[in-house]
Design an enzyme around this catalytic site. Structure first.
Site, PDB file in Angstrom:
ATOM      1  N   THR A  35      -0.418   2.112   6.811  1.00 39.72           N
ATOM      2  CA  THR A  35      -0.407   0.850   6.071  1.00 39.72           C
ATOM      3  C   THR A  35      -0.352  -0.282   7.081  1.00 39.72           C
ATOM      4  O   THR A  35       0.285  -0.156   8.128  1.00 39.72           O
ATOM      5  CB  THR A  35       0.796   0.752   5.111  1.00 39.72           C
ATOM      6  N   THR A  82      -2.564  -4.024   8.670  1.00 40.42           N
ATOM      7  CA  THR A  82      -3.725  -4.911   8.741  1.00 40.42           C
ATOM      8  C   THR A  82      -4.995  -4.051   8.867  1.00 40.42           C
ATOM      9  O   THR A  82      -5.353  -3.601   9.954  1.00 40.42           O
ATOM     10  CB  THR A  82      -3.593  -5.834   9.957  1.00 40.42           C
ATOM     11  N   THR A 129       0.853  -1.181   0.000  1.00 45.04           N
ATOM     12  CA  THR A 129       0.000   0.000   0.000  1.00 45.04           C
ATOM     13  C   THR A 129       0.891   1.235   0.000  1.00 45.04           C
ATOM     14  O   THR A 129       1.972   1.211   0.577  1.00 45.04           O
ATOM     15  CB  THR A 129      -0.878  -0.028   1.267  1.00 45.04           C
TER      16      THR A 129
HETATM   17  N1  ASP Z   1      -4.153  -1.431   4.873  1.00 48.21           N
HETATM   18  C1  ASP Z   1      -4.363  -2.076   3.607  1.00 48.21           C
HETATM   19  C2  ASP Z   1      -5.714  -2.766   3.627  1.00 48.21           C
HETATM   20  O1  ASP Z   1      -6.056  -3.345   4.634  1.00 48.21           O
HETATM   21  C3  ASP Z   1      -3.330  -3.096   3.283  1.00 48.21           C
HETATM   22  C4  ASP Z   1      -1.919  -2.611   3.361  1.00 48.21           C
HETATM   23  O2  ASP Z   1      -1.610  -1.613   4.020  1.00 48.21           O
HETATM   24  O3  ASP Z   1      -1.086  -3.266   2.717  1.00 48.21           O
HETATM   25  O4  ASP Z   1      -6.395  -2.775   2.622  1.00 48.21           O
END
Ligand code: ASP
Length: 340
Positions: free
Chosen positions: A245, A247, A194
């Site tokens: 960024t 979970t 992300t």
């Molecule tokens: N936070 C993003 C999501 O849950 C994923 C990530 O940061 O890689 O969609």
């Protein structure tokens, strides 16, 4: 401690841009020198693109867009081209942006045909009275606003397609790169792509933006924190700009970006401490990831509770500093030294 040393001119704020390209377990042994170089190069290009906007007197919002567009256009990151696939074999993209001076915000979720979702989020913010649009409605709006519309196949990359096949075979929903490795990685052996940016312009205004493809093999219209104002993105001139960024579900539950900003505004918590507090709350409910945080004086922090985070910063001197691993790579890119 503040290490801000460059003041552009009287009455002008120091300009600053911070970016991230995802946090997770990024181990040196698994990142080949060629691949590491490729990541560093794109992160640097992103910093330079955003810096050019700030240096020319552009707004923090425009700098955030310029920086994120470079990352969306690169197949290396889980945003725009290079985004992960959903269970249905689609690239369903999420993005959001917020302006710290006005608390205006815009977001799109689950879009499949907008080349640069961050531009669509910006259009929602500036061309509508709404904050969040999703799916085909968001795509129709983006088309009406003259944004570049592409065939869904534009987002297809072989690497991500193979990731999806592995995830389907294992019946798993994966954070980015979770399935890169054979044997399969443990829960903590993953990294994510992300992307996000926070910026301070010479007028003293903050902005934040985040863009992602979410999770590999996601189903049922799953949307994470990235397009949610207050979770993945927040900006308020009275406190900080934040992009997250990690979970996503835990970042939503912890209201991660707003949580961090609220600590700074209401409790006057130093910014790095505020980020760490938020990450600790997220860890307590089983999540992990990273946050980039920037205040209106130019103090910043890049914090994460994973093994690494693709990240970088650039200020008035125009020197791009990129880091991936926790160790200090240059004095001013040391996360623990670069905050108030
Ligand atoms: N936070 C993003 C999501 O849950 C994923 C990530 O940061 O890689 O969609």
């Amino acid at each position: 401690m503040t290490i801000q040393t460059h003041i552009t001119a009287a009455n002008h704020s120091p300009i600053r841009l911070i970016i991230h390209g995802g946090a997770g377990t990024i181990s040196r042994s698994r990142l080949t020198p060629e691949r590491e170089q490729a990541y560093r190069q794109v992160l640097e290009q992103s910093l330079i693109a955003g810096h050019a906007v700030l240096k020319a007197g552009g707004s923090s919002v425009d700098a955030v867009i310029a920086a994120i567009v470079v990352l969306e256009d690169s197949p290396l990151f889980n945003a725009g081209k290079g985004a992960v696939f959903s269970h249905a074999g689609r690239n369903e993209l999420d993005a959001s942006i917020m302006e710290g001076a006005t608390l205006m915000a815009g977001a799109v979720a689950a879009v499949t045909t907008i080349r640069n979702p961050i531009r669509a989020a910006h259009a929602v913010m500036t061309k509508s009275a709404l904050v969040m649009l999703m799916g085909s409605g968001a795509e129709a709006f983006a088309a009406e606003q003259g944004l570049e519309i592409v065939a869904p196949s534009y987002f297809h990359t072989e690497f991500r397609w193979n990731q999806l096949q592995k995830a389907i075979a294992k019946n798993r929903v994966l954070l980015d790169h979770d399935s890169d490795y054979d044997p399969p990685p443990s829960r903590n052996d993953e990294k994510r792509g992300t992307v996000g940016a926070v910026a301070l312009d010479r007028y003293g205004n903050l902005a934040a933006g985040t863009s992602t493809g979410g999770l590999t093999n996601k189903r049922y219209g799953r949307v994470g924190d990235s397009p949610i104002i207050g979770a993945g993105t927040y900006a308020d001139n009275r406190s900080v700009a934040v992009s997250a960024t990690g979970t996503g579900e835990m970042f939503i539950r912890a209201a991660a970006a707003f949580n961090t900003a609220a600590q700074v505004r209401l409790l006057h918590t130093p910014i790095a401490e505020a980020a760490d507090n938020t990450l600790a709350e997220i860890a307590a409910i089983g999540g992990d990831g990273g946050l980039i945080v920037l205040d209106a004086k130019g103090n910043y922090a890049m914090r994460f509770n994973t093994k690494g985070m693709y990240r970088g910063t650039i200020g008035s001197d125009g020197i791009a500093q990129v880091s991936i691993f926790p160790e200090v790579e240059t004095p001013s890119s040391d996360p623990s030294a670069s905050m108030s």
